[in-house]
Write a protein that holds these residues in place. Structure first.
Motif, mmCIF file in Angstrom:
data_model
loop_
_atom_site.group_PDB
_atom_site.id
_atom_site.type_symbol
_atom_site.label_atom_id
_atom_site.label_comp_id
_atom_site.label_asym_id
_atom_site.label_seq_id
_atom_site.Cartn_x
_atom_site.Cartn_y
_atom_site.Cartn_z
ATOM 1 N N GLN A 168 0.852 -1.184 0.000
ATOM 2 C CA GLN A 168 0.000 0.000 0.000
ATOM 3 C C GLN A 168 0.887 1.232 0.000
ATOM 4 O O GLN A 168 1.892 1.283 0.709
ATOM 5 N N GLU B 284 0.527 5.644 0.118
ATOM 6 C CA GLU B 284 -0.423 6.724 0.420
ATOM 7 C C GLU B 284 0.229 8.083 0.224
ATOM 8 O O GLU B 284 1.446 8.235 0.365
ATOM 9 N N HIS B 285 -0.610 9.054 -0.069
ATOM 10 C CA HIS B 285 -0.172 10.442 -0.177
ATOM 11 C C HIS B 285 -1.323 11.329 0.286
ATOM 12 O O HIS B 285 -2.478 11.086 -0.056
ATOM 13 N N GLU B 286 -1.010 12.353 1.071
ATOM 14 C CA GLU B 286 -2.025 13.315 1.506
ATOM 15 C C GLU B 286 -1.614 14.715 1.082
ATOM 16 O O GLU B 286 -0.430 15.063 1.111
ATOM 17 N N ILE C 186 3.439 5.969 -6.391
ATOM 18 C CA ILE C 186 2.380 6.900 -5.992
ATOM 19 C C ILE C 186 2.523 8.223 -6.764
ATOM 20 O O ILE C 186 1.632 9.075 -6.715
ATOM 21 N N GLU D 230 -3.558 0.327 -3.324
ATOM 22 C CA GLU D 230 -3.445 -0.976 -2.685
ATOM 23 C C GLU D 230 -3.217 -1.990 -3.795
ATOM 24 O O GLU D 230 -3.874 -1.921 -4.837
ATOM 25 N N LYS E 257 -6.659 12.388 0.350
ATOM 26 C CA LYS E 257 -5.811 11.241 0.631
ATOM 27 C C LYS E 257 -5.939 10.265 -0.529
ATOM 28 O O LYS E 257 -7.036 9.798 -0.835
ATOM 29 N N THR F 28 -4.621 6.653 -2.161
ATOM 30 C CA THR F 28 -4.045 5.382 -1.727
ATOM 31 C C THR F 28 -4.029 4.405 -2.892
ATOM 32 O O THR F 28 -5.002 4.312 -3.645
#
Length: 162
Positions: A5, A7-9, A138, A122, A118, A120
């Motif tokens: 996984q 993620e980036h915010e 990402i 997966e 956010k 994501t």
């Protein structure tokens, strides 16, 4: 099966409702073709109207690392919680030994005029193709988030001028 996984915010300086208007349907697909020709050659609507079950065919600009394109299906759209999920259903990562490649966008309300996007990824990759997990990045979602932020800020500024 190997899984992972990423993620980036990113903070958006617009209300969550405005960000969701862009991400909750087909708007973001249209925007990336206009604003990111270096990444997206085209995004075609194959089936649906932007709701669950919609299928898009994404074609990436030739010469980029990773797959040349793939078809994705909108598998979850939760308007109340502002969550959208898509999964690759044809081509792309599936041809590289992935059993699952899912992208999720969450638009999180932070304040009256602020929200968090956010993003994501997966994925699950079959053991014999585990080395292909290194192809997952990402960065494209980071770029999409930045383009969306700039677009939303331009629209906000235009509304304030009126």
């Amino acid at each position: 099966m190997a899984a992972g996984q990423l993620e980036h915010e990113l903070e958006l300086h617009v209300p969550a409702s405005e960000a969701w208007d862009l991400f909750g349907g087909l708007g973001i697909g249209n925007l990336v073709v206009e604003e990111m020709p270096q990444s997206f050659q085209k995004v075609e609507l194959i089936e649906g109207d932007g709701g669950v079950g919609t299928i898009l065919k994404l074609t990436f600009t030739p010469g980029l690392p990773g797959p040349a394109g793939y078809s994705e299906k909108f598998t979850k759209i939760d308007h109340e919680n502002r969550i959208k999920e898509t999964e690759v259903v044809e081509g792309g990562y599936l041809e590289l030994g992935f059993a699952l490649f899912r992208v999720r966008f969450d638009v999180i309300e932070k304040g009256e005029d602020s929200s968090i996007l956010k993003a994501t990824i997966e994925y699950e990759v079959k053991e014999e193709y585990a080395a292909n997990a290194s192809l997952v990045s990402i960065q494209t979602l980071v770029n999409i988030a930045e383009v969306a932020k700039n677009y939303l800020n331009r629209n906000k500024a235009a509304k304030e001028v009126k």
